[in-house]
Design an enzyme around this catalytic site. Structure first.
Site, PDB file in Angstrom:
ATOM      1  N   CYS A   2       0.829  -1.202   0.000  1.00 34.81           N
ATOM      2  CA  CYS A   2       0.000   0.000   0.000  1.00 34.81           C
ATOM      3  C   CYS A   2       0.868   1.258   0.000  1.00 34.81           C
ATOM      4  CB  CYS A   2      -0.872   0.043   1.250  1.00 34.81           C
ATOM      5  SG  CYS A   2      -1.791  -1.448   1.551  1.00 34.81           S
ATOM      6  N   ARG A  27       4.146   0.522  -6.823  1.00 36.33           N
ATOM      7  CA  ARG A  27       4.155  -0.465  -5.740  1.00 36.33           C
ATOM      8  C   ARG A  27       3.048  -1.494  -5.888  1.00 36.33           C
ATOM      9  NH1 ARG A  27       6.407   2.135  -0.771  1.00 36.33           N
ATOM     10  NH2 ARG A  27       4.864   1.098   0.474  1.00 36.33           N
ATOM     11  N   TRP A  75      -3.311  -2.224  -1.314  1.00 35.09           N
ATOM     12  CA  TRP A  75      -3.050  -3.588  -1.817  1.00 35.09           C
ATOM     13  C   TRP A  75      -3.751  -4.468  -0.799  1.00 35.09           C
ATOM     14  CZ3 TRP A  75      -0.584  -6.631  -5.467  1.00 35.09           C
ATOM     15  CH2 TRP A  75      -0.212  -7.911  -5.072  1.00 35.09           C
ATOM     16  N   ASN A 101      -0.785   1.272   6.370  1.00 34.96           N
ATOM     17  CA  ASN A 101      -0.029   0.201   5.698  1.00 34.96           C
ATOM     18  C   ASN A 101       0.370  -0.795   6.777  1.00 34.96           C
ATOM     19  OD1 ASN A 101      -0.116   1.661   3.397  1.00 34.96           O
ATOM     20  ND2 ASN A 101       2.092   2.021   3.241  1.00 34.96           N
ATOM     21  N   GLY A 102       0.316  -2.075   6.444  1.00 34.72           N
ATOM     22  CA  GLY A 102       0.727  -3.091   7.411  1.00 34.72           C
ATOM     23  C   GLY A 102      -0.435  -4.006   7.742  1.00 34.72           C
ATOM     24  N   GLU A 481      14.586 -24.475  -8.512  1.00 38.88           N
ATOM     25  CA  GLU A 481      14.312 -23.044  -8.418  1.00 38.88           C
ATOM     26  C   GLU A 481      15.567 -22.217  -8.727  1.00 38.88           C
ATOM     27  OE1 GLU A 481      11.857 -21.308  -8.544  1.00 38.88           O
ATOM     28  OE2 GLU A 481      12.319 -19.370  -7.650  1.00 38.88           O
ATOM     29  N   LYS A 485      15.790 -19.478 -11.726  1.00 37.78           N
ATOM     30  CA  LYS A 485      16.163 -18.072 -11.461  1.00 37.78           C
ATOM     31  C   LYS A 485      17.259 -17.643 -12.416  1.00 37.78           C
ATOM     32  CE  LYS A 485      13.608 -16.645  -9.853  1.00 37.78           C
ATOM     33  NZ  LYS A 485      12.450 -17.327  -9.417  1.00 37.78           N
ATOM     34  N   GLU A 488      15.992 -17.670 -16.362  1.00 31.56           N
ATOM     35  CA  GLU A 488      14.954 -16.740 -16.825  1.00 31.56           C
ATOM     36  C   GLU A 488      15.452 -15.296 -16.920  1.00 31.56           C
ATOM     37  OE1 GLU A 488      11.370 -16.148 -14.437  1.00 31.56           O
ATOM     38  OE2 GLU A 488      12.457 -16.647 -12.618  1.00 31.56           O
ATOM     39  N   HIS A 504      22.899 -41.179 -15.513  1.00 31.45           N
ATOM     40  CA  HIS A 504      21.991 -41.790 -16.488  1.00 31.45           C
ATOM     41  C   HIS A 504      21.905 -40.972 -17.772  1.00 31.45           C
ATOM     42  CE1 HIS A 504      20.880 -44.813 -13.578  1.00 31.45           C
ATOM     43  NE2 HIS A 504      20.847 -43.828 -12.671  1.00 31.45           N
ATOM     44  N   LYS A 603       4.781 -11.102 -15.967  1.00 37.32           N
ATOM     45  CA  LYS A 603       4.668 -11.358 -14.529  1.00 37.32           C
ATOM     46  C   LYS A 603       3.523 -12.327 -14.235  1.00 37.32           C
ATOM     47  CE  LYS A 603       5.677 -10.892 -10.188  1.00 37.32           C
ATOM     48  NZ  LYS A 603       6.798 -11.744  -9.746  1.00 37.32           N
TER      49      LYS A 603
HETATM   50  O1  M6R Z   1       1.628 -16.130 -10.287  1.00 30.02           O
HETATM   51  P1  M6R Z   1       2.065 -17.565 -10.192  1.00 30.02           P
HETATM   52  O2  M6R Z   1       2.779 -17.883  -8.943  1.00 30.02           O
HETATM   53  O3  M6R Z   1       0.942 -18.521 -10.466  1.00 30.02           O
HETATM   54  O4  M6R Z   1       3.104 -17.722 -11.393  1.00 30.02           O
HETATM   55  C1  M6R Z   1       3.675 -18.952 -11.689  1.00 30.02           C
HETATM   56  C2  M6R Z   1       4.850 -18.790 -12.622  1.00 30.02           C
HETATM   57  O5  M6R Z   1       4.449 -18.158 -13.798  1.00 30.02           O
HETATM   58  C3  M6R Z   1       5.982 -17.979 -11.972  1.00 30.02           C
HETATM   59  O6  M6R Z   1       6.420 -18.556 -10.783  1.00 30.02           O
HETATM   60  C4  M6R Z   1       7.175 -17.874 -12.948  1.00 30.02           C
HETATM   61  O7  M6R Z   1       7.752 -19.128 -13.123  1.00 30.02           O
HETATM   62  C5  M6R Z   1       8.188 -16.856 -12.460  1.00 30.02           C
HETATM   63  N1  M6R Z   1       8.656 -16.073 -13.548  1.00 30.02           N
HETATM   64  C6  M6R Z   1       9.379 -17.443 -11.819  1.00 30.02           C
HETATM   65  O8  M6R Z   1      10.269 -16.479 -11.395  1.00 30.02           O
END
Ligand code: M6R
Length: 608
Positions: A2, A27, A75, A101-102, A481, A485, A488, A504, A603
């Site tokens: 927020c 934000r 938010w 906020n909070g 993960e 990271k 991507e 394998h 996103k």
């Molecule tokens: O909004 P969501 O958590 O459902 O999104 C899932 C994936 O699209 C998301 O985690 C994506 O893999 C990210 N870019 C990873 O950093």
């Protein structure tokens, strides 16, 4: 998160509030509102949606005349995004306006008390409690009322407050939620973040925890919670607007990584009650928890990786069979959901098309769905039978960091709850796990502060072509993960493998200088992992190991070692992910990539 803006001075407040809020739009928010005192009454306009709606409704502030007011972009946390839940909130008489906020963790208790005293609530928010509580304690002295309310509130808050009886004063107070104040020509301004005030002043005061500010157009007084006056020094802000939006960080991704300690704490603390885990939103009685035969976790991307960790934790700790599936696969594979299966859909955005479809598929097959979601009021949050929110706040960088970390915490909480109810852990074990949970924010902070070491290392690998991540058990989940990271945001090819799978096929890809990141946080698997490290190193790989403090043996096998602080075997992913996030980040920075908006990615993936 927020946004807060407040103003008292010689100029019309509303246009300044709207302008300040527009600087906080980055934000993320779902509704906005302003309240201004016109000399007779506090007038308020609030609207769901973009700030543009509020600007149109108020004719750019012209319909709310007055020189003192507060504004807010919300938010949603408690209560759906809506006009009525938007801030500001007023007391019943309309004589006190509050923006917040909070999260007020004990708001339900306070609401019950106030309802008993005849107070009527119109919203679902925790913030409205503050407006009524101020009213309850107000005896003509705003400062006294504020300090009394501070003593009653548990949780985090940054507040902007105006009192009808004091038309030339604006109050601000904070605890664990940022707030700044500054003097402008003929006025004083408050905001939750620097960009909102830069147009008016570059000299600001950063309010510390439990400090209160009383502002007039030409004065500013600071008090502690005992109402004693305190001295503060201002800070001159050198940042430009772009840097200010990122809080001085180079990228939102880095800023969000640094927000992890707080986001993690915000996610677990409302659910720890004394020595117990209480997840009210679960909507399941102990009997229903005991009746669960299987958990089916469905998600995409990083949320799926969090689910993978969840499988190891839930199975290892609560001894419940857990299946994890990619939502895009689950929805088309005619899944078998037998009676007693609890489906858990994990999503930051709550709008991911495949995850939403998987949720609907589960419902069509009669299964109960629990959502672990970050965005309040999102489609998955609305359609799930129950929602456990992660309190990460808005995430702007495409690569998730803090939301992922909070998903892990939500899954640990779920595992602890199920383990306790199903008799898999004792009271003393639960207490120890809770202690470990509480230590995670500081441990994450410690790892983040080690960033220079990782940056140095990353700089050597900016030109890497392939990077492999290996681990066993829960460390395989974190490898997935870490690898995502890196790839991507840096566009470097990387893959994660269960270390035992190397032989394998994949090991044929290892050549002189290939970087292999090995994660070893499971003591019982150290020996097996060290064998795998030796295997790849003999074939020319350079090995970066991420392991627990005290694992000295790995020093002889790997080329470079990063240690994580001590925790129990189930929570290690929350710590091991930090160097991996930083590694991906610094490689991408070193390559000059658009870290916050990597190519081809969005996103929120709202299409198949
Ligand atoms: O909004 P969501 O958590 O459902 O999104 C899932 C994936 O699209 C998301 O985690 C994506 O893999 C990210 N870019 C990873 O950093």
């Amino acid at each position: 998160m927020c946004g807060i803006v407040g103003y008292v001075g010689e100029k019309q407040a509303a246009p300044i509030l709207l302008d300040g809020l527009s600087k906080l739009e980055y934000r993320g928010y779902d509704s906005a509102g302003i309240a201004v005192f016109d000399g007779e009454k506090i007038n308020m306009t609030k609207a769901k949606g973009r700030l543009k709606v509020l600007e149109e409704l108020t004719h750019d502030g012209a319909t709310l005349p007055g020189v003192v007011g507060v504004g807010h972009t919300r938010w949603a946390t408690h209560g759906e995004p809506s006009d009525v839940n938007a801030h500001p909130h007023l007391n019943q008489k309309g004589t006190i306006a509050v923006v917040h906020n909070g999260i007020i963790e004990n708001y339900l208790k306070l609401k019950k008390k106030l309802t008993g005293k005849g107070y009527k609530f119109v919203s679902d928010t925790d913030t409205e409690v503050i407006a009524h509580l101020l009213d309850y304690y107000y005896d003509g002295n705003p400062l006294r009322a504020i300090t009394k309310v501070m003593h009653r509130m548990e949780g985090s808050y940054a507040l902007g407050i105006i009192f009808k009886d004091y038309p030339d004063e604006l109050y601000a107070v904070r605890k664990d939620s940022p707030l700044i104040v500054g003097n402008t020509e003929g006025g004083s301004i408050i905001a939750s973040d620097v960009p909102a005030v830069l147009k008016y002043t570059r000299d600001v005061y950063f309010i510390e925890n439990e400090e209160i500010v009383r502002m007039k157009k030409d004065s500013m007084e600071f008090f502690n919670v005992d109402e004693e006056a305190i001295e503060k020094e201002s800070t001159h802000i050198e940042w430009d607007v772009d840097a200010a939006e990122k809080g001085g960080y180079e990228h939102f991704m880095l800023k969000e990584m640094y927000e992890q300690p707080k986001a993690i704490e915000d996610t677990f603390s409302p659910r720890i009650k004394g020595k117990d885990i209480v997840i009210e939103e679960l909507g399941m009685s102990d009997e229903e928890i005991r009746a669960v035969k299987k958990i089916m976790i469905v998600a995409c991307g990083s949320a799926y990786h969090a689910g993978m960790t969840g499988k190891y934790v839930l199975e290892g700790m609560a001894r419940i069979p857990v299946e994890v599936d990619l939502a895009s696969e689950f929805r088309y594979r005619d899944p078998i959901l037998e009676e007693g299966t609890l489906v858990v859909v994990i999503s930051q955005s709550g709008e991911t098309a495949d995850s939403l479809a998987a949720l609907r598929e589960s419902h069509a097959r009669g299964a109960k769905v629990l959502g672990i979601v970050n965005v309040v009021g999102s489609s998955i949050a609305r359609e799930a039978d129950n929602v456990m929110y992660t309190w990460a706040g808005p995430e702007i960088a495409v690569a998730t960091t803090k939301a992922y970390s909070c998903q892990l915490i939500a899954l640990y909480l779920l595992a602890l709850k199920f383990s306790k109810v199903r008799g898999q852990i004792s009271d003393s074990e639960l207490s120890q796990y809770i202690e470990d949970l509480k230590r995670i924010p500081d441990q994450v902070e410690l790892l983040l502060n080690n960033k220079n070491k990782i940056q140095k290392f990353a700089n050597r690998y900016v030109a890497a072509r392939d990077v492999f991540f290996i681990g066993r058990g829960i460390d395989y989940a974190i490898s997935l993960e870490g690898s995502l990271k890196l790839k991507e945001i840096s566009y470097i090819h990387s893959e994660a493998y269960a270390a035992g799978e190397l032989k394998h096929g994949t090991i044929s890809l290892i050549e002189e200088g290939t970087l292999v990141t090995a994660v070893l946080t499971q003591e019982d698997l150290y020996k097996k992992m060290i064998s795998n490290v030796v295997e790849v190193r003999t074939r020319g790989a350079f090995v970066l190991a991420v392991t627990n403090e005290g694992n000295d043996e790995i020093k002889r096998a790997a080329d470079y070692v990063i240690y994580i602080p001590e925790t129990n075997r189930f929570f290690t992913n929350s710590l091991a992910i930090i160097p991996l996030q930083l590694f991906g980040y610094y490689i991408a920075v070193g390559k000059g990539c658009d870290v916050d908006k990597p190519r081809n990615l969005a996103k929120s993936v709202t299409v198949e």
